[in-house]
Write a protein that holds these residues in place. Sequence first.
Motif, PDB file in Angstrom:
ATOM      1  N   PRO A 156       0.814  -1.226   0.000  1.00  0.00           N
ATOM      2  CA  PRO A 156       0.000   0.000   0.000  1.00  0.00           C
ATOM      3  C   PRO A 156       0.848   1.277   0.000  1.00  0.00           C
ATOM      4  O   PRO A 156       0.511   2.240  -0.690  1.00  0.00           O
ATOM      5  CB  PRO A 156      -0.815  -0.109   1.291  1.00  0.00           C
ATOM      6  CG  PRO A 156      -0.866  -1.573   1.592  1.00  0.00           C
ATOM      7  CD  PRO A 156       0.443  -2.111   1.105  1.00  0.00           C
ATOM      8  N   LYS A 157       1.951   1.289   0.741  1.00  0.00           N
ATOM      9  CA  LYS A 157       2.809   2.477   0.768  1.00  0.00           C
ATOM     10  C   LYS A 157       3.483   2.691  -0.581  1.00  0.00           C
ATOM     11  O   LYS A 157       3.668   3.826  -1.022  1.00  0.00           O
ATOM     12  CB  LYS A 157       3.849   2.371   1.873  1.00  0.00           C
ATOM     13  CG  LYS A 157       3.255   2.572   3.251  1.00  0.00           C
ATOM     14  CD  LYS A 157       4.314   2.519   4.318  1.00  0.00           C
ATOM     15  CE  LYS A 157       3.707   2.746   5.687  1.00  0.00           C
ATOM     16  NZ  LYS A 157       4.714   2.705   6.739  1.00  0.00           N
ATOM     17  N   MET A 158       3.855   1.603  -1.257  1.00  0.00           N
ATOM     18  CA  MET A 158       4.470   1.722  -2.569  1.00  0.00           C
ATOM     19  C   MET A 158       3.462   2.291  -3.568  1.00  0.00           C
ATOM     20  O   MET A 158       3.778   3.211  -4.319  1.00  0.00           O
ATOM     21  CB  MET A 158       4.993   0.368  -3.061  1.00  0.00           C
ATOM     22  CG  MET A 158       5.695   0.462  -4.396  1.00  0.00           C
ATOM     23  SD  MET A 158       6.383  -1.096  -4.976  1.00  0.00           S
ATOM     24  CE  MET A 158       4.919  -2.096  -5.107  1.00  0.00           C
ATOM     25  N   LYS A 159       2.232   1.766  -3.564  1.00  0.00           N
ATOM     26  CA  LYS A 159       1.196   2.274  -4.464  1.00  0.00           C
ATOM     27  C   LYS A 159       0.906   3.737  -4.151  1.00  0.00           C
ATOM     28  O   LYS A 159       0.789   4.557  -5.061  1.00  0.00           O
ATOM     29  CB  LYS A 159      -0.083   1.455  -4.367  1.00  0.00           C
ATOM     30  CG  LYS A 159      -1.138   1.939  -5.343  1.00  0.00           C
ATOM     31  CD  LYS A 159      -2.439   1.209  -5.215  1.00  0.00           C
ATOM     32  CE  LYS A 159      -3.478   1.673  -6.206  1.00  0.00           C
ATOM     33  NZ  LYS A 159      -3.651   3.091  -6.372  1.00  0.00           N
ATOM     34  N   GLU A 160       0.820   4.083  -2.890  1.00  0.00           N
ATOM     35  CA  GLU A 160       0.582   5.467  -2.495  1.00  0.00           C
ATOM     36  C   GLU A 160       1.707   6.386  -2.995  1.00  0.00           C
ATOM     37  O   GLU A 160       1.457   7.493  -3.459  1.00  0.00           O
ATOM     38  CB  GLU A 160       0.486   5.542  -0.970  1.00  0.00           C
ATOM     39  CG  GLU A 160       0.159   6.899  -0.422  1.00  0.00           C
ATOM     40  CD  GLU A 160       0.068   6.849   1.095  1.00  0.00           C
ATOM     41  OE1 GLU A 160       0.968   7.409   1.746  1.00  0.00           O
ATOM     42  OE2 GLU A 160      -0.887   6.240   1.608  1.00  0.00           O
ATOM     43  N   SER A 161       2.933   5.910  -2.928  1.00  0.00           N
ATOM     44  CA  SER A 161       4.088   6.673  -3.394  1.00  0.00           C
ATOM     45  C   SER A 161       4.025   6.897  -4.908  1.00  0.00           C
ATOM     46  O   SER A 161       4.311   7.996  -5.399  1.00  0.00           O
ATOM     47  CB  SER A 161       5.368   5.923  -3.013  1.00  0.00           C
ATOM     48  OG  SER A 161       6.500   6.587  -3.448  1.00  0.00           O
ATOM     49  N   ILE A 162       3.624   5.883  -5.656  1.00  0.00           N
ATOM     50  CA  ILE A 162       3.491   6.012  -7.118  1.00  0.00           C
ATOM     51  C   ILE A 162       2.315   6.934  -7.444  1.00  0.00           C
ATOM     52  O   ILE A 162       2.413   7.786  -8.332  1.00  0.00           O
ATOM     53  CB  ILE A 162       3.347   4.636  -7.792  1.00  0.00           C
ATOM     54  CG1 ILE A 162       4.627   3.815  -7.574  1.00  0.00           C
ATOM     55  CG2 ILE A 162       3.063   4.796  -9.286  1.00  0.00           C
ATOM     56  CD1 ILE A 162       4.515   2.362  -7.996  1.00  0.00           C
TER      57      ILE A 162
END
Length: 87
Positions: free
Chosen positions: A53-59
């Motif tokens: 989720p943090k990776m998707k949020e970052s993208i």
Amino acid sequence: MNRSEMSSGNRFTVGDVEFEAVRFQSPIPHWRPKIVETGEILEAGVFNSDSRPKMKESIDYFYQRICKGHDNHELRRNLKIPTTTVE
């Protein structure tokens, strides 16, 4: 390179680019985004890699901030994904 197998539950789309979260175990457990269209796995540290989720949020944040939330061409240019032109 020590990575675990991917599943379709790890796929998500930002703009018109489909990504897949890939889990790596070395040197420490972390996630890295794979651009499904090209098969390229981006380097660690390009986006937050603590969790999916943090990776998707970052993208998503990158897309909203740099690409103004609608410029798919700019997203592809920044990620170095070839754009196809219709003639």
